[in-house]
Design an enzyme around this catalytic site. Sequence first.
Site, PDB file in Angstrom:
ATOM      1  N   HIS A  81       0.835  -1.206   0.000  1.00  0.00           N
ATOM      2  CA  HIS A  81       0.000   0.000   0.000  1.00  0.00           C
ATOM      3  C   HIS A  81       0.862   1.246   0.000  1.00  0.00           C
ATOM      4  O   HIS A  81       1.972   1.261   0.559  1.00  0.00           O
ATOM      5  CB  HIS A  81      -0.959   0.005   1.201  1.00  0.00           C
ATOM      6  CG  HIS A  81      -0.298   0.072   2.546  1.00  0.00           C
ATOM      7  ND1 HIS A  81      -0.015   1.271   3.182  1.00  0.00           N
ATOM      8  CD2 HIS A  81       0.121  -0.908   3.400  1.00  0.00           C
ATOM      9  CE1 HIS A  81       0.534   1.018   4.356  1.00  0.00           C
ATOM     10  NE2 HIS A  81       0.642  -0.286   4.520  1.00  0.00           N
ATOM     11  N   ASP A  83      -0.371   4.463   0.940  1.00  0.00           N
ATOM     12  CA  ASP A  83      -0.730   5.506   1.904  1.00  0.00           C
ATOM     13  C   ASP A  83       0.095   5.358   3.172  1.00  0.00           C
ATOM     14  O   ASP A  83       0.637   4.283   3.459  1.00  0.00           O
ATOM     15  CB  ASP A  83      -2.217   5.475   2.229  1.00  0.00           C
ATOM     16  CG  ASP A  83      -2.620   4.233   3.038  1.00  0.00           C
ATOM     17  OD1 ASP A  83      -2.230   3.119   2.630  1.00  0.00           O
ATOM     18  OD2 ASP A  83      -3.319   4.376   4.066  1.00  0.00           O
ATOM     19  N   ASP A 144       6.432   1.892   5.977  1.00  0.00           N
ATOM     20  CA  ASP A 144       5.125   1.226   5.995  1.00  0.00           C
ATOM     21  C   ASP A 144       4.195   2.024   5.095  1.00  0.00           C
ATOM     22  O   ASP A 144       3.583   2.989   5.519  1.00  0.00           O
ATOM     23  CB  ASP A 144       4.610   1.188   7.443  1.00  0.00           C
ATOM     24  CG  ASP A 144       3.267   0.530   7.589  1.00  0.00           C
ATOM     25  OD1 ASP A 144       2.815  -0.143   6.645  1.00  0.00           O
ATOM     26  OD2 ASP A 144       2.633   0.709   8.647  1.00  0.00           O
ATOM     27  N   GLU A 178      -4.830   1.682   3.113  1.00  0.00           N
ATOM     28  CA  GLU A 178      -4.696   0.520   3.997  1.00  0.00           C
ATOM     29  C   GLU A 178      -4.635   0.945   5.454  1.00  0.00           C
ATOM     30  O   GLU A 178      -5.165   0.252   6.332  1.00  0.00           O
ATOM     31  CB  GLU A 178      -3.424  -0.265   3.634  1.00  0.00           C
ATOM     32  CG  GLU A 178      -3.292  -1.621   4.331  1.00  0.00           C
ATOM     33  CD  GLU A 178      -2.534  -1.567   5.667  1.00  0.00           C
ATOM     34  OE1 GLU A 178      -2.459  -2.606   6.341  1.00  0.00           O
ATOM     35  OE2 GLU A 178      -2.028  -0.465   6.022  1.00  0.00           O
ATOM     36  N   GLU A 179      -4.013   2.071   5.709  1.00  0.00           N
ATOM     37  CA  GLU A 179      -3.806   2.508   7.088  1.00  0.00           C
ATOM     38  C   GLU A 179      -5.100   2.901   7.802  1.00  0.00           C
ATOM     39  O   GLU A 179      -5.132   3.003   9.019  1.00  0.00           O
ATOM     40  CB  GLU A 179      -2.818   3.677   7.142  1.00  0.00           C
ATOM     41  CG  GLU A 179      -1.404   3.327   6.716  1.00  0.00           C
ATOM     42  CD  GLU A 179      -0.679   2.409   7.697  1.00  0.00           C
ATOM     43  OE1 GLU A 179      -1.279   2.032   8.714  1.00  0.00           O
ATOM     44  OE2 GLU A 179       0.487   2.079   7.442  1.00  0.00           O
ATOM     45  N   ASP A 201       4.354  -6.297   3.735  1.00  0.00           N
ATOM     46  CA  ASP A 201       3.937  -5.257   4.677  1.00  0.00           C
ATOM     47  C   ASP A 201       4.288  -5.605   6.123  1.00  0.00           C
ATOM     48  O   ASP A 201       3.718  -5.039   7.051  1.00  0.00           O
ATOM     49  CB  ASP A 201       2.421  -5.039   4.535  1.00  0.00           C
ATOM     50  CG  ASP A 201       1.933  -3.753   5.179  1.00  0.00           C
ATOM     51  OD1 ASP A 201       2.768  -2.859   5.420  1.00  0.00           O
ATOM     52  OD2 ASP A 201       0.724  -3.644   5.445  1.00  0.00           O
ATOM     53  N   HIS A 383       4.757   4.341  12.125  1.00  0.00           N
ATOM     54  CA  HIS A 383       3.752   5.331  12.538  1.00  0.00           C
ATOM     55  C   HIS A 383       4.305   6.421  13.459  1.00  0.00           C
ATOM     56  O   HIS A 383       3.546   7.029  14.207  1.00  0.00           O
ATOM     57  CB  HIS A 383       2.534   4.672  13.209  1.00  0.00           C
ATOM     58  CG  HIS A 383       1.788   3.730  12.328  1.00  0.00           C
ATOM     59  ND1 HIS A 383       0.553   3.213  12.669  1.00  0.00           N
ATOM     60  CD2 HIS A 383       2.079   3.210  11.115  1.00  0.00           C
ATOM     61  CE1 HIS A 383       0.126   2.408  11.708  1.00  0.00           C
ATOM     62  NE2 HIS A 383       1.043   2.388  10.761  1.00  0.00           N
TER      63      HIS A 383
END
Length: 414
Positions: A81, A83, A144, A178-179, A201, A383
């Site tokens: 992903h 995003d 990520d 996805e997040e 991932d 994150h």
Amino acid sequence: MFRKDRIIDRFFGYVKIDTQSDPKSNSTPSTEKQWDLANKLVTELKEIGMQEVSIDENAYVMASLPANVSHKVPVIGFVAHFDTTPDFTGTNVNPQIVENYDGGDILLNEEKNIILSPEYFEDLIQYKGQTLITTDGTTLLGADDKAGITEIMTAMEYLIDNPEIPHGTIKVCFTPDEEIGRGAHKFDVQKFGAEWAYTMDGSQIGELEFENFNAAGAVVTVEGKSVHPGYAKDKLVNSMYIAQDFINSLPRLETPEHTEGRQGFFHLTNIHGNVEETVLEYIIRDHDKKHFEARKKMMKDLVAEICKQYERECVKIEIKDQYFNMKEKVEPVMQIVEIAEEAMKELHIKPIIKPIRGGTDGAQLSFMGLPCPNIFAGGHNFHGKYEYVPVESMQKATEVIVKIAEMTANKYKK
């Protein structure tokens, strides 16, 4: 096998594009800026020689690498992903390179005295002597899952440039959102056309996962009665106190900060209210389906008990399932996990097979008819400002993709 400078340049090109998703948006993708990277990926896929390159109205990017063998091989896929999480800013990412990491503290930002230290992040030690990519302490990095995109793109380019490596048809897909839990919502599994796939991932080198949480969200609404406090005797009902009773009645040690491995939890993510009304927002997680259902029942029973205590319907609960444990869909086709495991072993990577304490696009895709285990992409501390990725881990993840493609082709050779 895969040049560090080429992987770094490609990765930097992706992470410098802000693709933060937005859970408050109802569009797909949830933010317009995700189109910037999506369109770049379309151009790059065409440039390296991929076929059937497409992007749909929701920014899902797909492409194919045709088989170079004559025998029948299952079509496989790789997914990542583009995003990044809304939890921390991804604007103006300025990645830093740490060559030949010495095993000590890394000063991310001198002005703000932000330090990435192995005393707190113990995983750093295993990468002593390697090349690390870190943040500058003001943003997340975006490994990520832009590390996963880098690895898939590099692996496809390598297979195209080295046609002597046998492989069947390979599909790739890069997804938005996805997040915020929507990465698979508009994924066209039929168009993708793979029998199984792998999300790139995961985190540290060696991770191979085919179990994840069963997940639900719960909203608990508590109704009170607001009366002037000077005349409130036997009349005022403070919803915040009732909400506190609800919170304290759930198992205190069954929360994220007290659980690990396959242990499930209740997690209070938000609370807002006043005397008249208080709203609690929870997420419910458990790997075991029976325990998952029991957790939901416990919350419903608690609501009923409190309502009985106050002799009125003062608490309401709404529970919505979010995703389920992909193990149920992967176990019947465990050979797809075994291929990935064997690929790692051949590359002298120790497989770390463990349950995901979260979810991936692969969980939802597995229930949409595309079994989809998860493979490491190499990053750590996702994150946030302490995120980093070893370049050597990205190199190894790229090798794993190539090896899986080769082994799948050879496995089905008669």
